[in-house]
Design a protein around this motif. Sequence first.
Motif, PDB file in Angstrom:
ATOM      1  N   PHE A 199      11.170   6.469 -40.926  1.00 21.85           N
ATOM      2  CA  PHE A 199       9.906   6.646 -40.208  1.00 21.85           C
ATOM      3  C   PHE A 199       9.078   5.363 -40.165  1.00 21.85           C
ATOM      4  CE2 PHE A 199       9.119   7.710 -44.629  1.00 21.85           C
ATOM      5  CZ  PHE A 199       7.928   7.040 -44.904  1.00 21.85           C
ATOM      6  N   GLY A 200       8.444   5.174 -39.030  1.00 20.69           N
ATOM      7  CA  GLY A 200       7.622   3.983 -38.854  1.00 20.69           C
ATOM      8  C   GLY A 200       6.145   4.304 -38.909  1.00 20.69           C
ATOM      9  N   ARG A 201       5.369   3.417 -38.313  1.00 21.20           N
ATOM     10  CA  ARG A 201       3.909   3.568 -38.288  1.00 21.20           C
ATOM     11  C   ARG A 201       3.396   2.800 -37.091  1.00 21.20           C
ATOM     12  NH1 ARG A 201       0.788   1.781 -43.631  1.00 21.20           N
ATOM     13  NH2 ARG A 201       1.571   3.825 -44.309  1.00 21.20           N
ATOM     14  N   VAL A 202       2.457   3.387 -36.359  1.00 26.44           N
ATOM     15  CA  VAL A 202       1.863   2.686 -35.227  1.00 26.44           C
ATOM     16  C   VAL A 202       0.458   2.231 -35.635  1.00 26.44           C
ATOM     17  CG1 VAL A 202       0.978   4.830 -34.175  1.00 26.44           C
ATOM     18  CG2 VAL A 202       1.380   2.792 -32.751  1.00 26.44           C
ATOM     19  N   ALA A 203       0.128   1.000 -35.280  1.00 27.34           N
ATOM     20  CA  ALA A 203      -1.131   0.409 -35.738  1.00 27.34           C
ATOM     21  C   ALA A 203      -2.050   0.080 -34.571  1.00 27.34           C
ATOM     22  CB  ALA A 203      -0.856  -0.852 -36.552  1.00 27.34           C
ATOM     23  N   PHE A 204      -3.333   0.307 -34.807  1.00 28.73           N
ATOM     24  CA  PHE A 204      -4.381  -0.001 -33.840  1.00 28.73           C
ATOM     25  C   PHE A 204      -5.518  -0.707 -34.582  1.00 28.73           C
ATOM     26  CE2 PHE A 204      -2.295   3.946 -32.671  1.00 28.73           C
ATOM     27  CZ  PHE A 204      -1.937   3.740 -31.348  1.00 28.73           C
ATOM     28  N   SER A 205      -6.319  -1.427 -33.833  1.00 27.27           N
ATOM     29  CA  SER A 205      -7.510  -2.018 -34.446  1.00 27.27           C
ATOM     30  C   SER A 205      -8.756  -1.414 -33.813  1.00 27.27           C
ATOM     31  CB  SER A 205      -7.526  -3.542 -34.279  1.00 27.27           C
ATOM     32  OG  SER A 205      -7.802  -3.900 -32.939  1.00 27.27           O
ATOM     33  N   CYS A 206      -9.828  -1.488 -34.559  1.00 26.44           N
ATOM     34  CA  CYS A 206     -11.136  -1.075 -34.064  1.00 26.44           C
ATOM     35  C   CYS A 206     -12.173  -1.917 -34.790  1.00 26.44           C
ATOM     36  CB  CYS A 206     -11.376   0.414 -34.321  1.00 26.44           C
ATOM     37  SG  CYS A 206     -11.489   0.866 -36.077  1.00 26.44           S
ATOM     38  N   PRO A 207     -13.394  -2.007 -34.261  1.00 26.49           N
ATOM     39  CA  PRO A 207     -14.419  -2.722 -35.013  1.00 26.49           C
ATOM     40  C   PRO A 207     -14.515  -2.176 -36.426  1.00 26.49           C
ATOM     41  CG  PRO A 207     -15.193  -2.227 -32.805  1.00 26.49           C
ATOM     42  CD  PRO A 207     -13.890  -1.503 -32.971  1.00 26.49           C
ATOM     43  N   ARG A 208     -14.663  -3.046 -37.397  1.00 25.60           N
ATOM     44  CA  ARG A 208     -14.650  -2.636 -38.796  1.00 25.60           C
ATOM     45  C   ARG A 208     -15.668  -1.528 -39.065  1.00 25.60           C
ATOM     46  NH1 ARG A 208     -17.219  -0.875 -42.947  1.00 25.60           N
ATOM     47  NH2 ARG A 208     -16.015  -1.028 -44.870  1.00 25.60           N
ATOM     48  N   GLU A 209     -16.807  -1.585 -38.373  1.00 29.25           N
ATOM     49  CA  GLU A 209     -17.875  -0.614 -38.615  1.00 29.25           C
ATOM     50  C   GLU A 209     -17.473   0.803 -38.220  1.00 29.25           C
ATOM     51  OE1 GLU A 209     -20.249  -1.251 -34.358  1.00 29.25           O
ATOM     52  OE2 GLU A 209     -21.018  -2.155 -36.193  1.00 29.25           O
ATOM     53  N   ALA A 246      -2.450  10.615 -40.420  1.00 28.27           N
ATOM     54  CA  ALA A 246      -1.226  11.260 -39.939  1.00 28.27           C
ATOM     55  C   ALA A 246      -1.625  12.270 -38.879  1.00 28.27           C
ATOM     56  CB  ALA A 246      -0.481  11.948 -41.078  1.00 28.27           C
ATOM     57  N   ASP A 247      -0.912  12.249 -37.742  1.00 30.64           N
ATOM     58  CA  ASP A 247      -1.230  13.188 -36.674  1.00 30.64           C
ATOM     59  C   ASP A 247      -0.629  14.556 -37.004  1.00 30.64           C
ATOM     60  OD1 ASP A 247       1.468  13.204 -35.952  1.00 30.64           O
ATOM     61  OD2 ASP A 247       1.136  12.552 -33.892  1.00 30.64           O
ATOM     62  N   PRO A 248      -0.787  15.556 -36.147  1.00 32.72           N
ATOM     63  CA  PRO A 248      -0.310  16.911 -36.486  1.00 32.72           C
ATOM     64  C   PRO A 248       1.177  16.997 -36.807  1.00 32.72           C
ATOM     65  CG  PRO A 248      -1.854  17.034 -34.667  1.00 32.72           C
ATOM     66  CD  PRO A 248      -1.614  15.583 -34.913  1.00 32.72           C
ATOM     67  N   ASP A 249       1.989  16.034 -36.329  1.00 31.92           N
ATOM     68  CA  ASP A 249       3.416  16.042 -36.639  1.00 31.92           C
ATOM     69  C   ASP A 249       3.784  15.059 -37.741  1.00 31.92           C
ATOM     70  OD1 ASP A 249       4.833  17.930 -34.790  1.00 31.92           O
ATOM     71  OD2 ASP A 249       3.747  16.753 -33.297  1.00 31.92           O
ATOM     72  N   GLY A 250       2.780  14.444 -38.366  1.00 32.58           N
ATOM     73  CA  GLY A 250       3.063  13.539 -39.469  1.00 32.58           C
ATOM     74  C   GLY A 250       3.337  12.105 -39.077  1.00 32.58           C
ATOM     75  N   HIS A 251       3.145  11.743 -37.808  1.00 33.30           N
ATOM     76  CA  HIS A 251       3.284  10.340 -37.417  1.00 33.30           C
ATOM     77  C   HIS A 251       2.191   9.517 -38.092  1.00 33.30           C
ATOM     78  CE1 HIS A 251       6.390  10.881 -34.385  1.00 33.30           C
ATOM     79  NE2 HIS A 251       5.729  11.911 -33.901  1.00 33.30           N
ATOM     80  N   GLU A 252       2.594   8.448 -38.749  1.00 37.75           N
ATOM     81  CA  GLU A 252       1.627   7.619 -39.466  1.00 37.75           C
ATOM     82  C   GLU A 252       0.892   6.694 -38.497  1.00 37.75           C
ATOM     83  OE1 GLU A 252       3.143   5.611 -42.877  1.00 37.75           O
ATOM     84  OE2 GLU A 252       3.858   7.467 -43.820  1.00 37.75           O
TER      85      GLU A 252
END
Length: 298
Positions: A199-209, A246-252
Amino acid sequence: MALRRALHFVFKAGDRTKTAAFYRDILGMKVLRHEEFEEGCKATCNGPYDGKWSKTMVGFGPEDDHFVAELTYNYGVGEYQLGNDFLGLTLQSSKAVSNAKSLGWPLTKVGDDLYLLQAPGGYPFYLVDKEQPPSDPVQKVCLGVSDLQISTHYWTALLGMKVLERNEEKKTVLMGFTDTQCKLQLQDIGGKVDHGTAFGRVAFSCPREQLPDLEALMKKENQKILTPLVSLDTPGKATVEVVILADPDGHEICFVGDEAFRQLSMVDPKGNDLLDKAMAEDKSVEWFAKHNRQKAAA
């Protein structure tokens, strides 16, 4: 949520040498940075493993404006079991198709100008046989879900993505934070999602705040938080803060503070040499062979 952006997908590599060859020689990606760690990550970036590991970021350009791959390599693990969770990464590059053909990498034509091939470990990649665009060639990542309606609600109402396209026949929804970023496609697989050990993981960024508010929203909605807000150190580089969901199916899903991540993710001109050096110095295969043992199959 235009301030949020898609960053990378994390793949576990059992054979680092073959994996590096695939991304560099077949896909034509560049090594953006390479880092070695003596112990496991506090946010389980390398999976549920405590030992020595490495992280290699590869892509078609800087992480500021390209969706890239994070390749994690655990020195003591040689194989991972695939599930039905990761359904493919699609990119546009006739050069990659040409590379695969000339180097004898197995290709299967699955549509007009569309080829399927597998990265080491069995991860599916789709190549659109058209000229590589000047912008990011990576178009989308596809994940399997058990209930498309529930998952779509999670990713849109809670995480702020917008639906760009629906296909009732194929049971897919295409979404993203903006039209110009790598998209996320969800596909209903009609059953339970199995993450295997690869299993992998998908990454996103957002303002730290936004990170504390995102964590609070997930608590309020009784959604799973794998790692509450935590700081991650990389020797000699910027410290970043992350929340792992983790989303409803456990995707990280990793959300990282954008400001510090832009500093951490600066391209290291020595990255390619550092990866080559690490692979040359990696005697783990020889050690296991000498002791009549095999690397663990996770």
